[in-house]
Write an enzyme that holds these catalytic residues in place. Structure first.
Site, PDB file in Angstrom:
ATOM      1  CB  SER A   7      -0.888   0.007   1.249  1.00 52.95           C
ATOM      2  OG  SER A   7      -1.362   1.314   1.470  1.00 52.95           O
ATOM      3  CG  HIS A  32      -3.630  -1.901  -1.556  1.00 54.79           C
ATOM      4  ND1 HIS A  32      -4.664  -2.781  -1.788  1.00 54.79           N
ATOM      5  CD2 HIS A  32      -4.094  -1.038  -0.617  1.00 54.79           C
ATOM      6  CE1 HIS A  32      -5.695  -2.479  -1.015  1.00 54.79           C
ATOM      7  NE2 HIS A  32      -5.381  -1.417  -0.299  1.00 54.79           N
ATOM      8  CG  ASP A  34      -5.159   2.148   0.597  1.00 52.71           C
ATOM      9  OD1 ASP A  34      -6.030   1.274   0.527  1.00 52.71           O
ATOM     10  OD2 ASP A  34      -4.029   1.947   1.083  1.00 52.71           O
ATOM     11  CG  MET A  36      -8.776   6.797   1.753  1.00 50.61           C
ATOM     12  SD  MET A  36      -7.865   7.048   3.282  1.00 50.61           S
ATOM     13  CE  MET A  36      -6.998   5.474   3.381  1.00 50.61           C
ATOM     14  CG  HIS A  65      -9.051  -0.513  -0.625  1.00 46.50           C
ATOM     15  ND1 HIS A  65      -8.455  -0.586   0.623  1.00 46.50           N
ATOM     16  CD2 HIS A  65     -10.380  -0.631  -0.396  1.00 46.50           C
ATOM     17  CE1 HIS A  65      -9.383  -0.738   1.550  1.00 46.50           C
ATOM     18  NE2 HIS A  65     -10.567  -0.746   0.968  1.00 46.50           N
ATOM     19  CG  MET A  67     -11.386   2.602   1.715  1.00 49.17           C
ATOM     20  SD  MET A  67      -9.849   2.691   2.647  1.00 49.17           S
ATOM     21  CE  MET A  67      -8.699   2.813   1.275  1.00 49.17           C
ATOM     22  CG  MET A 135     -11.213  -3.076   5.114  1.00 52.44           C
ATOM     23  SD  MET A 135      -9.648  -2.652   4.308  1.00 52.44           S
ATOM     24  CE  MET A 135      -8.848  -1.623   5.551  1.00 52.44           C
ATOM     25  N   GLY A 140      -9.139   3.956   6.569  1.00 49.86           N
ATOM     26  CA  GLY A 140      -8.922   5.403   6.678  1.00 49.86           C
ATOM     27  C   GLY A 140      -7.469   5.797   6.882  1.00 49.86           C
ATOM     28  CG  ASP A 173      -5.812  -2.946   3.280  1.00 56.89           C
ATOM     29  OD1 ASP A 173      -4.773  -2.562   3.841  1.00 56.89           O
ATOM     30  OD2 ASP A 173      -6.491  -2.230   2.511  1.00 56.89           O
TER      31      ASP A 173
HETATM   32  C1  DX5 Z   1      -6.383   1.622   5.315  1.00 56.48           C
HETATM   33  C2  DX5 Z   1      -5.809   1.176   3.997  1.00 56.48           C
HETATM   34  C3  DX5 Z   1      -4.644   0.259   4.103  1.00 56.48           C
HETATM   35  C4  DX5 Z   1      -3.536   0.738   4.982  1.00 56.48           C
HETATM   36  C5  DX5 Z   1      -2.448  -0.271   5.099  1.00 56.48           C
HETATM   37  O1  DX5 Z   1      -7.579   2.289   5.080  1.00 56.48           O
HETATM   38  O2  DX5 Z   1      -6.797   0.502   3.248  1.00 56.48           O
HETATM   39  O3  DX5 Z   1      -4.193  -0.124   2.818  1.00 56.48           O
HETATM   40  O4  DX5 Z   1      -3.027   1.949   4.573  1.00 56.48           O
HETATM   41  O5  DX5 Z   1      -1.444   0.281   5.900  1.00 56.48           O
HETATM   42  P1  DX5 Z   1      -0.779  -0.519   7.089  1.00 56.48           P
HETATM   43  O6  DX5 Z   1      -0.129  -1.715   6.497  1.00 56.48           O
HETATM   44  O7  DX5 Z   1       0.195   0.465   7.655  1.00 56.48           O
HETATM   45  O8  DX5 Z   1      -1.870  -0.883   8.065  1.00 56.48           O
HETATM   46 ZN    ZN Z   2      -6.321  -0.541   1.351  1.00 59.16          ZN
END
Ligand code: DX5
Ligand code: ZN
Length: 217
Positions: A7, A32, A34, A36, A65, A67, A135, A140, A173
């Site tokens: 990520s 990955h 993310d 948001m 991903h 969100m 998750m 977040g 994740d």
């Molecule tokens: C959280 C994300 C993850 C997260 C993973 O909302 O979806 O991908 O950033 O980071 P770590 O591995 O630091 O938990």
């Molecule tokens: Zn993620």
């Protein structure tokens, strides 16, 4: 062998290109990303311009991903670069129709469940997806601790997938490190997402190898 999907949320974004080159050389299976929107989760991360730049930099599959509250409005745009798109079961959309729309774009479709959503909630979607994302933290933010109940949810999904003879992948994740990777992999996770464990490591290449080794015991 378990797949690793780093990520980039924890990356130093002024040096993202170098980090991507390093991950590519380290042999990770995908990246990955993310996304948001500050509504579905209380944080805002990255969007289209950054993803377009990443796609120009690497041929690694992009594991996007979402969100975001209304993923159905943006599938067309994300499908330009994504190899797989994950939407949340809890988002404000017709999940089944949105998964079908992702497939109609020739992209792998996945559904994700937050920590409070039971594994059984997505059992009747297993015929529609290539992957389920469990998750293991509240979505977040990176750098949180693995919520232990994720392990049982992975095991329940793995059992159901096996029982029905499906080829759905399982991704986990949040809070994945050398201690939690074996728990998740042991419960049936095929793909480990890892952010801070890799990006905060002094040597990211070594950290990828260590994570893979930890997951294979
Ligand atoms: C959280 C994300 C993850 C997260 C993973 O909302 O979806 O991908 O950033 O980071 P770590 O591995 O630091 O938990
Ligand atoms: Zn993620």
């Amino acid at each position: 062998m378990v797949k690793i999907s780093p990520s980039i949320l924890t990356a130093d974004f002024t040096r993202l290109g170098e980090a991507i080159d390093q991950l590519d050389a380290a042999g990770v299976e995908m990246l990955h990303i993310d996304v948001m929107d500050g509504v579905f989760v209380p944080n805002i991360s990255i969007g289209f311009p950054v993803i377009d730049s990443i796609a120009k930099r690497t041929d690694m599959p992009l594991d996007v991903h979402l969100m975001i509250t209304r993923p159905q409005n943006y599938i067309d745009r994300f499908a330009k670069n994504a190899e797989r798109i994950t939407i949340h079961f809890e988002s404000e959309c017709d999940v089944r129709a949105t998964l079908r729309d992702i497939h109609a774009h020739g992209v792998k479709a996945a559904v994700s469940i937050k920590p409070a959503t039971p594994a059984e909630a997505v059992f009747d979607l297993l015929d529609e997806v290539d992957m389920v994302l469990v998750m293991s933290v509240e979505p977040g933010f990176g750098g949180q601790s693995y919520i232990p109940s994720a392990t049982d949810k992975l095991a329940a999904l793995r059992d159901e997938i096996t029982r029905r003879g499906l080829s759905v992948e399982l991704q986990v994740d949040g809070g994945i490190n050398l201690q939690t990777a074996p728990l998740a992999a042991g419960a049936g996770a095929d793909i480990l997402v890892a952010g801070s464990q890799l990006f905060n490591a002094p040597d990211m290449t070594a950290a990828v190898a260590q994570l893979r080794a930890a997951a294979s015991v």
